[in-house]
Design a protein around this motif. Structure first.
Motif, PDB file in Angstrom:
ATOM      1  N   ALA A   1       0.829  -1.206   0.000  1.00 55.21           N
ATOM      2  CA  ALA A   1       0.000   0.000   0.000  1.00 55.21           C
ATOM      3  C   ALA A   1       0.866   1.259   0.000  1.00 55.21           C
ATOM      4  O   ALA A   1       0.573   2.230  -0.704  1.00 55.21           O
ATOM      5  N   ALA A   2       1.952   1.223   0.765  1.00 55.08           N
ATOM      6  CA  ALA A   2       2.819   2.398   0.865  1.00 55.08           C
ATOM      7  C   ALA A   2       3.552   2.696  -0.432  1.00 55.08           C
ATOM      8  O   ALA A   2       3.885   3.849  -0.710  1.00 55.08           O
ATOM      9  N   PHE A   3       3.809   1.653  -1.229  1.00 59.14           N
ATOM     10  CA  PHE A   3       4.554   1.836  -2.478  1.00 59.14           C
ATOM     11  C   PHE A   3       3.665   2.204  -3.661  1.00 59.14           C
ATOM     12  O   PHE A   3       4.141   2.265  -4.800  1.00 59.14           O
ATOM     13  N   ALA A   4       2.397   2.468  -3.417  1.00 61.45           N
ATOM     14  CA  ALA A   4       1.499   2.890  -4.497  1.00 61.45           C
ATOM     15  C   ALA A   4       1.975   4.226  -5.067  1.00 61.45           C
ATOM     16  O   ALA A   4       2.652   5.007  -4.388  1.00 61.45           O
ATOM     17  N   PRO A   5       1.650   4.515  -6.321  1.00 60.31           N
ATOM     18  CA  PRO A   5       2.084   5.782  -6.931  1.00 60.31           C
ATOM     19  C   PRO A   5       1.600   7.002  -6.155  1.00 60.31           C
ATOM     20  O   PRO A   5       0.644   6.942  -5.375  1.00 60.31           O
ATOM     21  N   ALA A   6       2.270   8.115  -6.373  1.00 54.42           N
ATOM     22  CA  ALA A   6       1.929   9.373  -5.712  1.00 54.42           C
ATOM     23  C   ALA A   6       0.502   9.797  -6.062  1.00 54.42           C
ATOM     24  O   ALA A   6       0.011   9.542  -7.162  1.00 54.42           O
ATOM     25  N   THR A   7      -0.141  10.466  -5.115  1.00 56.67           N
ATOM     26  CA  THR A   7      -1.510  10.946  -5.333  1.00 56.67           C
ATOM     27  C   THR A   7      -1.632  12.457  -5.172  1.00 56.67           C
ATOM     28  O   THR A   7      -2.702  13.016  -5.411  1.00 56.67           O
ATOM     29  N   SER A   8      -0.531  13.117  -4.776  1.00 60.28           N
ATOM     30  CA  SER A   8      -0.609  14.523  -4.398  1.00 60.28           C
ATOM     31  C   SER A   8       0.202  15.453  -5.294  1.00 60.28           C
ATOM     32  O   SER A   8       0.302  16.653  -5.012  1.00 60.28           O
ATOM     33  N   GLY A   9       0.809  14.896  -6.363  1.00 63.61           N
ATOM     34  CA  GLY A   9       1.667  15.728  -7.194  1.00 63.61           C
ATOM     35  C   GLY A   9       3.033  15.970  -6.595  1.00 63.61           C
ATOM     36  O   GLY A   9       3.775  16.855  -7.036  1.00 63.61           O
ATOM     37  N   ARG A  10       3.382  15.176  -5.569  1.00 60.56           N
ATOM     38  CA  ARG A  10       4.677  15.319  -4.904  1.00 60.56           C
ATOM     39  C   ARG A  10       5.401  13.974  -4.918  1.00 60.56           C
ATOM     40  O   ARG A  10       4.783  12.922  -5.101  1.00 60.56           O
TER      41      ARG A  10
END
Length: 293
Positions: free
Chosen positions: A242-251
């Motif tokens: 779950a932690a290695f999922a792609p970024a969701t915030s543009g950062r």
């Protein structure tokens, strides 16, 4: 340069596809088995070589297994493919764990692990990109991996190929100022394809990190530098996925993975002296029993 073990590489690709398509519980079972295999190989390598960094190898194992088993888009038969994901082990002293992982995936025959640190071996005490496929950059001097990873992520953006760059750092390594210059740049650039994973075992050579140069609040520091911060149990494969999922915030993403140095062997766990101590034969036998029970 070592070359791929084609049969093992083909099996790895099948396993990776299976892990990605299976229900989460079954996927975690595969990743746990992979982690156990890696730890046993590391134990054999360090026992044979009479040197190594077993504590840090064991703390990072579940992170490596999860990344290579389920996250990274890589192909051991084509380690230089232009659109591949990039992986950098900045804490290069944990080379044995990386080598065992790469051999598990078929980047080179597992028989090569027996040569770890031997004269003329490709498997040096720190990774060498000119000798070992799957090694993106030489690491050993701490504080260099994240700056290189920032460059890789910038390159991926310029190419527009959508590849990710993942770098694993030791927590004691974060006392090197070059990391924070790189972190500031990545945050400013909004490098969403970059993921920095901190092996937060709270120990470094000879002492605890907080006794040497305190890092806490570590998550808050990454957030202040403009990163999307996630914290996870670094030995829980489902939490790591779950932690290695792609970024969701543009950062860019920073994963603070809370680990135990020497994880898996009770007399090594959370002991500073096992940074580069080598087990004797009785301890090797005891460690095998604990890892395989």
């Amino acid at each position: 340069m070592l070359t791929a073990d084609l049969a093992t590489a083909a099996g790895y690709r099948r396993l990776q596809r299976s892990i990605r398509s299976e229900d989460p519980d079954r996927a975690v079972e595969h990743l746990r088995a992979m982690s156990t295999d890696i730890r046993l190989r590391v134990l054999e390598m360090i026992d044979r070589a009479g040197l190594g960094h077993i504590g840090g190898d064991f703390s990072v194992t579940d992170i490596l297994a999860t990344l290579f088993g389920a996250v990274l888009d890589v192909d051991p038969e084509h380690p230089g493919a232009p659109g591949r994901d990039r992986f950098i082990l900045s804490k290069g002293h944990a080379a044995a764990s990386l080598y065992a992982t790469l051999a598990y995936c078929g980047y080179f025959p597992q028989s090569e692990l027996a040569t770890f640190t031997a004269p003329s071996s490709a498997l040096n005490g720190h990774p060498n990109r000119r000798k070992v496929p799957g090694v993106e950059t030489n690491t050993g001097p701490l504080g260099h991996g994240l700056p290189v990873a920032v460059g890789c992520a910038l390159g991926a953006r310029l190419r527009g190929d959508g590849s990710r760059t993942v770098v694993v750092l030791g927590d004691g390594e974060l006392q090197e100022g070059s990391n924070w210059e790189a972190a500031m740049t990545a945050g400013h650039q909004g490098l969403t394809g970059l993921c920095a994973v901190v092996d937060r075992n709270r120990l470094q050579q000879g002492a605890r990190t907080e006794e040497t140069v305190g890092l806490d609040p570590l998550a808050g520091k990454w957030d202040a530098f403009g990163w999307e911060v996630r914290e996870a149990d670094g030995h829980d494969h489902a939490a790591l996925l779950a932690a290695f999922a792609p970024a969701t915030s543009g950062r860019p993403v920073a994963v603070v993975a809370h680990t135990v140095k020497g994880k898996g062997v009770s007399f090594i766990e959370d002991r500073a002296e096992w940074h580069h101590r080598v087990p004797d034969q009785d301890q090797v036998h005891a460690a095998v029993k604990e890892l395989t029970r």
